[in-house]
Motif scaffolding. Sequence first.
Motif, PDB file in Angstrom:
ATOM      1  N   PRO A 315     100.225 -95.689 -81.789  1.00  0.00           N
ATOM      2  CA  PRO A 315      99.411 -94.473 -81.918  1.00  0.00           C
ATOM      3  C   PRO A 315      98.718 -94.060 -80.617  1.00  0.00           C
ATOM      4  O   PRO A 315      98.070 -94.877 -79.956  1.00  0.00           O
ATOM      5  N   TYR A 316      98.854 -92.784 -80.267  1.00  0.00           N
ATOM      6  CA  TYR A 316      98.259 -92.262 -79.040  1.00  0.00           C
ATOM      7  C   TYR A 316      96.737 -92.329 -79.070  1.00  0.00           C
ATOM      8  O   TYR A 316      96.099 -92.333 -78.015  1.00  0.00           O
ATOM      9  N   VAL A 317      96.153 -92.361 -80.255  1.00  0.00           N
ATOM     10  CA  VAL A 317      94.693 -92.428 -80.343  1.00  0.00           C
ATOM     11  C   VAL A 317      94.160 -93.678 -79.639  1.00  0.00           C
ATOM     12  O   VAL A 317      93.074 -93.654 -79.049  1.00  0.00           O
ATOM     13  N   ILE A 318      94.934 -94.758 -79.654  1.00  0.00           N
ATOM     14  CA  ILE A 318      94.493 -95.981 -78.980  1.00  0.00           C
ATOM     15  C   ILE A 318      94.567 -95.815 -77.466  1.00  0.00           C
ATOM     16  O   ILE A 318      93.662 -96.239 -76.736  1.00  0.00           O
ATOM     17  N   PHE A 319      95.616 -95.173 -76.969  1.00  0.00           N
ATOM     18  CA  PHE A 319      95.695 -94.894 -75.537  1.00  0.00           C
ATOM     19  C   PHE A 319      94.530 -94.014 -75.095  1.00  0.00           C
ATOM     20  O   PHE A 319      93.907 -94.253 -74.056  1.00  0.00           O
ATOM     21  N   LYS A 326      86.872 -97.089 -74.229  1.00  0.00           N
ATOM     22  CA  LYS A 326      86.363 -97.499 -75.531  1.00  0.00           C
ATOM     23  C   LYS A 326      87.228 -98.603 -76.154  1.00  0.00           C
ATOM     24  O   LYS A 326      88.463 -98.469 -76.214  1.00  0.00           O
ATOM     25  N   PRO A 327      86.613 -99.665 -76.639  1.00  0.00           N
ATOM     26  CA  PRO A 327      87.376-100.666 -77.385  1.00  0.00           C
ATOM     27  C   PRO A 327      87.767-100.091 -78.742  1.00  0.00           C
ATOM     28  O   PRO A 327      87.207 -99.079 -79.188  1.00  0.00           O
ATOM     29  N   VAL A 328      88.715-100.727 -79.398  1.00  0.00           N
ATOM     30  CA  VAL A 328      89.228-100.212 -80.664  1.00  0.00           C
ATOM     31  C   VAL A 328      89.172-101.280 -81.738  1.00  0.00           C
ATOM     32  O   VAL A 328      89.565-102.424 -81.516  1.00  0.00           O
ATOM     33  N   ILE A 329      88.677-100.891 -82.902  1.00  0.00           N
ATOM     34  CA  ILE A 329      88.806-101.717 -84.107  1.00  0.00           C
ATOM     35  C   ILE A 329      90.027-101.180 -84.843  1.00  0.00           C
ATOM     36  O   ILE A 329      90.031-100.038 -85.306  1.00  0.00           O
ATOM     37  N   ALA A 370      81.365-105.345 -76.187  1.00  0.00           N
ATOM     38  CA  ALA A 370      82.151-104.149 -76.491  1.00  0.00           C
ATOM     39  C   ALA A 370      82.486-103.383 -75.213  1.00  0.00           C
ATOM     40  O   ALA A 370      83.614-102.889 -75.041  1.00  0.00           O
ATOM     41  N   ILE A 371      81.525-103.290 -74.313  1.00  0.00           N
ATOM     42  CA  ILE A 371      81.763-102.610 -73.044  1.00  0.00           C
ATOM     43  C   ILE A 371      82.840-103.335 -72.237  1.00  0.00           C
ATOM     44  O   ILE A 371      83.727-102.708 -71.635  1.00  0.00           O
ATOM     45  N   GLU A 372      82.788-104.657 -72.229  1.00  0.00           N
ATOM     46  CA  GLU A 372      83.797-105.432 -71.508  1.00  0.00           C
ATOM     47  C   GLU A 372      85.177-105.214 -72.115  1.00  0.00           C
ATOM     48  O   GLU A 372      86.183-105.107 -71.391  1.00  0.00           O
ATOM     49  N   MET A 373      85.255-105.134 -73.444  1.00  0.00           N
ATOM     50  CA  MET A 373      86.532-104.832 -74.101  1.00  0.00           C
ATOM     51  C   MET A 373      87.034-103.457 -73.676  1.00  0.00           C
ATOM     52  O   MET A 373      88.231-103.256 -73.448  1.00  0.00           O
ATOM     53  N   GLY A 374      86.105-102.498 -73.568  1.00  0.00           N
ATOM     54  CA  GLY A 374      86.485-101.155 -73.131  1.00  0.00           C
ATOM     55  C   GLY A 374      87.022-101.152 -71.717  1.00  0.00           C
ATOM     56  O   GLY A 374      87.981-100.434 -71.400  1.00  0.00           O
ATOM     57  N   ARG A 375      86.427-101.948 -70.850  1.00  0.00           N
ATOM     58  CA  ARG A 375      86.922-102.042 -69.461  1.00  0.00           C
ATOM     59  C   ARG A 375      88.336-102.621 -69.440  1.00  0.00           C
ATOM     60  O   ARG A 375      89.197-102.149 -68.688  1.00  0.00           O
ATOM     61  N   GLY A 377      90.500-102.451 -71.846  1.00  0.00           N
ATOM     62  CA  GLY A 377      91.395-101.451 -72.412  1.00  0.00           C
ATOM     63  C   GLY A 377      91.808-100.428 -71.374  1.00  0.00           C
ATOM     64  O   GLY A 377      92.982-100.066 -71.263  1.00  0.00           O
ATOM     65  N   ARG A 378      90.833 -99.965 -70.597  1.00  0.00           N
ATOM     66  CA  ARG A 378      91.136 -98.999 -69.539  1.00  0.00           C
ATOM     67  C   ARG A 378      92.094 -99.606 -68.515  1.00  0.00           C
ATOM     68  O   ARG A 378      93.075 -98.974 -68.096  1.00  0.00           O
ATOM     69  N   HIS A 379      91.841-100.834 -68.107  1.00  0.00           N
ATOM     70  CA  HIS A 379      92.700-101.521 -67.132  1.00  0.00           C
ATOM     71  C   HIS A 379      94.111-101.681 -67.694  1.00  0.00           C
ATOM     72  O   HIS A 379      95.105-101.518 -66.970  1.00  0.00           O
TER      73      HIS A 379
END
Length: 403
Positions: A315-319, A326-329, A370-375, A377-379
Motif C-alpha cells: 500500500p502506497y499509504v505506508i510509503f 511517520k511510523p506505521v501501525i 515513535a520518532i526513531e521509528m519514523g526516522r 521509515g524515512r531512511h
Amino acid sequence: MKVLLVHKFHRLTGGAEVFYFEVARVLKKNGHKVAFFSTENEENIDTGDTAFSVKAPGYSNGNIFSKVWNSRDIFYSSLKKKRMKEAIEEFKPDIVHAFAIHVHLTPSVLEAAKEAGVPVVMSCNDYKHICPNYKLYDGWSICEDCKGGHFYNAILKRCSKNSLIFSTASAVEAYIHESKNVYDDLVDKYLFASEFMLEKTKEFWASKSVNYGILRNPFDCSKQEPVYGGGFALYFGRIVDEKGVDRIVQSAKNIDFPIKIVGDGPELAQLKSVVETESITNVEFLGALWGDDLDKILSCAAFVIVPSLWHENFPYVIFQSFAAGKPVIGSRRGGIPELIGADRGLIFDPDSVSELSNAIRWMSENPDQAIEMGRKGRHFVENEFNDDNFYREIMSNYRSVLG
C-alpha cells in the motif's frame, strides 16, 4: 528500448495507477520511449506520450438484462485485440508491460502481443489472477475457497460487489481464462511487489510452470519533507469494509488519544453514526483530502494506522507515511509486515481490537521511540525505493525475457 504499458485506467484512481505512471516516469527518465494502452475516459491524463485507447465495458449500467448483454465482452474481446495489434504495429515495442487488464481490456490484448512476438511481463497489484473478486477476502474474512479452480464459490458467496450478477460473471471469467491457459501461455514473466503475493501465487499455481520475479514499487520521497513527532493518530484512505477502519473506531473507546480519519467511502456514514451513538469523543472525521491538504495533516500526525483486513500488496499509504517521517501501525496482512519490518512501526492482528488499542497506546506513550521509528521509515524509503534501485530491478526483469 520501447515499452508499451497496458492498464485498464489511464487516470489516478488508486495505488495501481500510481505504480503504472511511476513506471513510465522512471523509464522515460532513463531515456526509454513509452506508449500507453488503456480505456477511454474524459479524465485520462495527458503525459505527452503516444496513447492508444479502447472503449470501457458498460456492464455496470442499466437493468439486469442490459448488464448481462453489456458484459459479453469482459471475458474476451476481438475488437480490443485488433486495437492492440494496431498499437503494436504502430509503436513497435520491444516489450509489453501489462498491469490490470481483466474485464476492461481482457487477456485478448495479451494474445495480440504474443501473436506479434512481443515479450510480455505482467505486474500483479491485486489477486485477480487467482481470485475472482481480486482480494482473497469475501467481505467478512480472508477467503481461499476458490483455490484449486473451485471458482463456483464466488457465486455461492456473492463476494464480487455483493452481487449475484457480478459474482457469476467473475467466476465464469475465471473458468474461461483457466480453460484457455491464459496464465500459462500469454505472459512471459509475472512480477510482484511483495514476497507475500509471490508466495501466495505459487501456492495457488503449484501445478503451473510460470516464470516469477520481484519488482517493488518506486517511490520518490524527495518532495516530502519529514516532520518527526505529532499530536494524533491518523488514518487516510478509502473507507470501505476491507480497509478495517471500524477497528480504529472500536479501539478508540479503549484509549485516551486523538485519532483523525481522512477519506470517504460507503462505510463513512455508518462509522460516523457509531461515533455519535457511542459518544466516542477522540475520533474526528475530516473527509477526503488530497495533495497539500493531506500533506499538512500528515505532517502533524504522530503515527499512521493501516488496519487492512484483506491481504494488501504494497500500500502506497505506508510509503507516504514513511516519507513524512511517520511510523506505521499496520495489520498482519499481505505485504504490510514486509514494509513495516521490526523497527519502523508495530504489527497487530486486525481481528483483535485489543491488540490495536495496545499498539496505539504504546505509540502515544513512547513518543521518542515513535520518532526513531519514523526516522528509520524515512531512511528505508529513501534507500530502498529510489529511482536508481527501481530502474535496476525493472531492467533486470525486462532483460530476462528479452533474451
